[in-house]
Design a protein around this motif. Sequence first.
Motif, PDB file in Angstrom:
ATOM      1  N   UNK A 108       7.607  20.934  15.409  1.00 16.46           N
ATOM      2  CA  UNK A 108       7.874  19.699  16.147  1.00 16.46           C
ATOM      3  C   UNK A 108       8.093  20.021  17.627  1.00 16.46           C
ATOM      4  N   UNK A 109       8.780  21.147  17.900  1.00 21.02           N
ATOM      5  CA  UNK A 109       9.001  21.565  19.286  1.00 21.02           C
ATOM      6  C   UNK A 109       7.658  21.784  19.997  1.00 21.02           C
ATOM      7  N   UNK A 110       6.775  22.523  19.290  1.00 17.39           N
ATOM      8  CA  UNK A 110       5.448  22.783  19.871  1.00 17.39           C
ATOM      9  C   UNK A 110       4.680  21.489  20.134  1.00 17.39           C
ATOM     10  N   UNK A 111       4.629  20.648  19.092  1.00 20.60           N
ATOM     11  CA  UNK A 111       3.770  19.455  19.185  1.00 20.60           C
ATOM     12  C   UNK A 111       4.324  18.457  20.205  1.00 20.60           C
ATOM     13  N   UNK A 112       5.657  18.332  20.272  1.00 24.13           N
ATOM     14  CA  UNK A 112       6.258  17.385  21.220  1.00 24.13           C
ATOM     15  C   UNK A 112       6.030  17.812  22.673  1.00 24.13           C
ATOM     16  N   UNK A 113       5.650  19.084  22.882  1.00 22.42           N
ATOM     17  CA  UNK A 113       5.366  19.537  24.250  1.00 22.42           C
ATOM     18  C   UNK A 113       3.902  19.438  24.610  1.00 22.42           C
ATOM     19  N   UNK A 114       3.100  18.973  23.650  1.00 24.71           N
ATOM     20  CA  UNK A 114       1.653  18.992  23.865  1.00 24.71           C
ATOM     21  C   UNK A 114       1.134  17.773  24.612  1.00 24.71           C
ATOM     22  N   UNK A 115      -0.073  17.955  25.159  1.00 25.08           N
ATOM     23  CA  UNK A 115      -0.856  16.805  25.618  1.00 25.08           C
ATOM     24  C   UNK A 115      -2.141  16.824  24.825  1.00 25.08           C
ATOM     25  N   UNK A 116      -2.514  15.695  24.251  1.00 23.84           N
ATOM     26  CA  UNK A 116      -3.769  15.635  23.501  1.00 23.84           C
ATOM     27  C   UNK A 116      -4.709  14.691  24.223  1.00 23.84           C
ATOM     28  N   UNK A 117      -5.849  15.225  24.646  1.00 27.16           N
ATOM     29  CA  UNK A 117      -6.826  14.457  25.434  1.00 27.16           C
ATOM     30  C   UNK A 117      -6.137  13.706  26.574  1.00 27.16           C
ATOM     31  N   UNK A 118      -5.217  14.404  27.245  1.00 27.83           N
ATOM     32  CA  UNK A 118      -4.562  13.829  28.416  1.00 27.83           C
ATOM     33  C   UNK A 118      -3.346  12.972  28.119  1.00 27.83           C
ATOM     34  N   UNK A 119      -3.060  12.729  26.835  1.00 32.27           N
ATOM     35  CA  UNK A 119      -1.906  11.892  26.505  1.00 32.27           C
ATOM     36  C   UNK A 119      -0.737  12.748  26.026  1.00 32.27           C
ATOM     37  N   UNK A 120       0.452  12.528  26.599  1.00 30.91           N
ATOM     38  CA  UNK A 120       1.621  13.310  26.178  1.00 30.91           C
ATOM     39  C   UNK A 120       2.072  12.873  24.780  1.00 30.91           C
ATOM     40  N   UNK A 121       2.497  13.834  23.956  1.00 30.99           N
ATOM     41  CA  UNK A 121       3.020  13.504  22.633  1.00 30.99           C
ATOM     42  C   UNK A 121       4.514  13.217  22.778  1.00 30.99           C
ATOM     43  N   UNK A 177       0.858  -1.188   0.000  1.00 27.32           N
ATOM     44  CA  UNK A 177       0.000   0.000   0.000  1.00 27.32           C
ATOM     45  C   UNK A 177       0.895   1.239   0.000  1.00 27.32           C
ATOM     46  N   UNK A 178       0.750   2.130  -1.009  1.00 29.70           N
ATOM     47  CA  UNK A 178       1.624   3.309  -1.074  1.00 29.70           C
ATOM     48  C   UNK A 178       1.381   4.257   0.104  1.00 29.70           C
ATOM     49  N   UNK A 179       2.457   4.697   0.740  1.00 30.47           N
ATOM     50  CA  UNK A 179       2.368   5.677   1.832  1.00 30.47           C
ATOM     51  C   UNK A 179       3.312   6.830   1.502  1.00 30.47           C
ATOM     52  N   UNK A 180       3.131   8.006   2.109  1.00 29.89           N
ATOM     53  CA  UNK A 180       4.050   9.105   1.824  1.00 29.89           C
ATOM     54  C   UNK A 180       5.441   8.780   2.367  1.00 29.89           C
ATOM     55  N   UNK A 181       6.469   9.389   1.762  1.00 37.23           N
ATOM     56  CA  UNK A 181       7.820   9.246   2.317  1.00 37.23           C
ATOM     57  C   UNK A 181       7.856   9.964   3.660  1.00 37.23           C
ATOM     58  N   UNK A 182       8.545   9.356   4.629  1.00 38.84           N
ATOM     59  CA  UNK A 182       8.626  10.026   5.920  1.00 38.84           C
ATOM     60  C   UNK A 182       9.133   9.084   6.998  1.00 38.84           C
ATOM     61  N   UNK A 183       9.401   9.665   8.194  1.00 36.45           N
ATOM     62  CA  UNK A 183       9.906   8.871   9.313  1.00 36.45           C
ATOM     63  C   UNK A 183       9.427   9.468  10.612  1.00 36.45           C
ATOM     64  N   UNK A 184       9.563   8.676  11.679  1.00 39.00           N
ATOM     65  CA  UNK A 184       9.133   9.154  12.977  1.00 39.00           C
ATOM     66  C   UNK A 184      10.311   9.788  13.717  1.00 39.00           C
ATOM     67  N   UNK A 185      10.028  10.835  14.502  1.00 38.58           N
ATOM     68  CA  UNK A 185      11.075  11.536  15.243  1.00 38.58           C
ATOM     69  C   UNK A 185      10.664  11.719  16.699  1.00 38.58           C
ATOM     70  N   UNK A 186      11.657  11.637  17.600  1.00 38.40           N
ATOM     71  CA  UNK A 186      11.355  11.820  19.021  1.00 38.40           C
ATOM     72  C   UNK A 186      11.797  13.204  19.502  1.00 38.40           C
ATOM     73  N   UNK A 187      12.602  13.893  18.667  1.00 36.91           N
ATOM     74  CA  UNK A 187      13.036  15.247  19.036  1.00 36.91           C
ATOM     75  C   UNK A 187      12.817  16.195  17.851  1.00 36.91           C
ATOM     76  N   UNK A 188      12.773  17.490  18.159  1.00 42.44           N
ATOM     77  CA  UNK A 188      12.565  18.495  17.121  1.00 42.44           C
ATOM     78  C   UNK A 188      13.761  18.522  16.157  1.00 42.44           C
ATOM     79  N   UNK A 189      14.944  18.276  16.705  1.00 46.49           N
ATOM     80  CA  UNK A 189      16.145  18.253  15.889  1.00 46.49           C
ATOM     81  C   UNK A 189      16.058  17.157  14.829  1.00 46.49           C
ATOM     82  N   UNK A 190      15.655  15.972  15.259  1.00 45.41           N
ATOM     83  CA  UNK A 190      15.457  14.849  14.329  1.00 45.41           C
ATOM     84  C   UNK A 190      14.430  15.215  13.267  1.00 45.41           C
ATOM     85  N   UNK A 191      13.342  15.867  13.696  1.00 49.43           N
ATOM     86  CA  UNK A 191      12.277  16.247  12.768  1.00 49.43           C
ATOM     87  C   UNK A 191      12.852  17.158  11.677  1.00 49.43           C
ATOM     88  N   UNK A 192      13.728  18.077  12.091  1.00 50.05           N
ATOM     89  CA  UNK A 192      14.353  18.983  11.122  1.00 50.05           C
ATOM     90  C   UNK A 192      15.197  18.209  10.105  1.00 50.05           C
TER      91      UNK A 192
END
Lengths: 379, 286
Positions: free
Chosen positions: A72-85, A17-32
């Motif tokens: 990424x810095x903003x989102x990694x500091x968020x909590x969504x419905x009580x769950x930390x990102x 199944x085709x998916x977009x190119x991309x990867x997961x990151x745990x820090x904003x630096x990695x995201x960059x």
Amino acid sequence: MKLHEYQSKTIFSKYGIPIPKGRVAATAHEARQIAEELGGRVVIKSQVLVGGRGKAGGVKLAKDPAEAEQFATQILGMEIKGLPVRKVLVDEASAIEQEIYFAITNDRAAKKPVMIASAAGGIDIEEVAAKTPEKIVKLHIDPLLGLREYQARDVAVAIDLPREQMKDFVKIAMGLWEVYKATDATLAEINPLVITKDKKLVALDGKMMIDDSALFRHPELNEMRDTDEDAPAEIEARKYGLSFIKLDGDIGCMVNGAGLAMTSMDVIKLFGGEPANFLDVGGGAPADKVAAAMRIILTDPNVKAVLFNIFGGITRCDEVARGILTAMDEVKPKVPMVVRLVGTNAEEGRKLLENANMITAETLADAAKKSVEAARQGK
Amino acid sequence: MSILVDKNTRLIVQGITGNEGLFHTTQMFAYGTNIVGGVTPGKGGEWVLEGKVPVFDSVKTAREATDANATIIFVPARFAPDAMFEAADAGIPLIICITEGVAVQDMMRVRNYLDQKKVRLIGPNCPGLLTPGEAKVGIIPGNIAIPGNVGVVSRSGTLTYEVLYAMKNLGMGATTCVGIGGDPVNGTNFLDVLEMFEHDPMTEKVIMIGEIGGNEEEKAAQYIADKMTKPVAAFIAGQTAPPGKRMGHAGAIIEGGAGTAADKIKALETAGVKVAKHPEEIPTLL
């Protein structure tokens, strides 16, 4: 068990199944760094196991690597419905022409898998389903025959998929069926499955749920488990094979059997109390399991009283009574305990608990009333 | 009279030499159930219960030797689907599967295959059947129920014991108690059993014990409203259960706002069923 978007899409990709190119990151630096590798615009997507991430601000489009890092810095500091990102997915941005909803899940009433599709995919699919159910197409799959290609074509026609995308859609449908089967999924969902401006079909988002009962044959999936959304006591309970769910009340419950455990909660509520948990110690319930259950219940500071409701069948009441004594010795509980033992070896069980300073009850109603009363006095 | 099992049932036990299998075979035998054999692959030729019950290697050989017409399954979850297929292929018309934790996709395949063969499955993840005074095919403690004219059907285990016990304390007995199990995909649902009770001349009233999740209680309510002549009392467990959380049983979960206790109670009450506030109240409603 729920899988994250990035985990689901990795599995999709393995099945063609085709998916977009991309990867997961745990820090904003990695995201960059990932954004730099991908070049161009990227989407930063929070990886949490709840819906409505976009509406909560957990999905953002970045025009360059600098902005990717900032978001990424903003989102990694968020909590969504009580769950930390804790992780973000950095995907190349797609130019979208149309969003389709596509999933395979279990239809428990029909006892068959069902394929669900809609031309009105995207974040408002639930509203589409509620307000315009005729826009949702459903087709059952014979679990013994599996998905046939003609069925996928039928669905494509039913959602008015452009004819030039038909072939790719059938491939994706067959791929998703393989994903569903190979992983013992209870849900394999692509929402949206997009048609891009250059006429390609891509799975932009993915969501999967795996049948807990089938994890014995998928150790690799079991390792993907994210326990963030579970209360610590629930994780501890799982270790002992106890079925436990934390609730907001003040009366701890320990019951054998899921139906009776739910019922005990209901009867507590009926007499004006609030249960602090659901806990099924299971059949058999040896003393050490009972002791673990009691420790877990008592770690909740809200608990003002505990109700033990044991109907002995396979479970022997004397064995449970021994577990209670062991745990009391260890935990030295300060809250009142109401105990009701009925059935196999109930007499022996009651005798063992005679000097344990517990409140005894004959019926379930009586036990519930006494625990509600005890919790009130404990406040 | 009763439904599904009685003193003439010729039962075999799959997984008879395992811990649970042997324990419950002993209990069922002591109750008077007509157990004609058991199956454990590799242990054919042995005997259990002091030489009273022969063990076979396969369901096929067991059926040929004993003319069994029902089987009860006590094998672990990962082997249970195969055990059910095997029983169906050997021509056993009634399968009772006690095993908990069978994978859902396995159960969908089993159920669709068994339907084609017209084989009746009770369970999985169920306490089995009890026709008081005649046959105990499962794990329901025999001493908590007495013979009578009430049919009992339930998705739960110990909650059912609670109700049978409350009935006994009031001198009320059962024709047959059927535990259909707490899994999302099972063999027999409320509607099937209600139909059997409606047609059973000995059953005069029915008790139905449901719980949150799915819509089988609602379908049962429709049948009761349309077809049933016998009075029904019910209880629905899980009125305080939070949505999205699986309450022990794989099937007991409120999904997408559907399957709540309130919906089920409303459907049943609309159908003229008396719904109890707590399980000990149920027998008093009949």
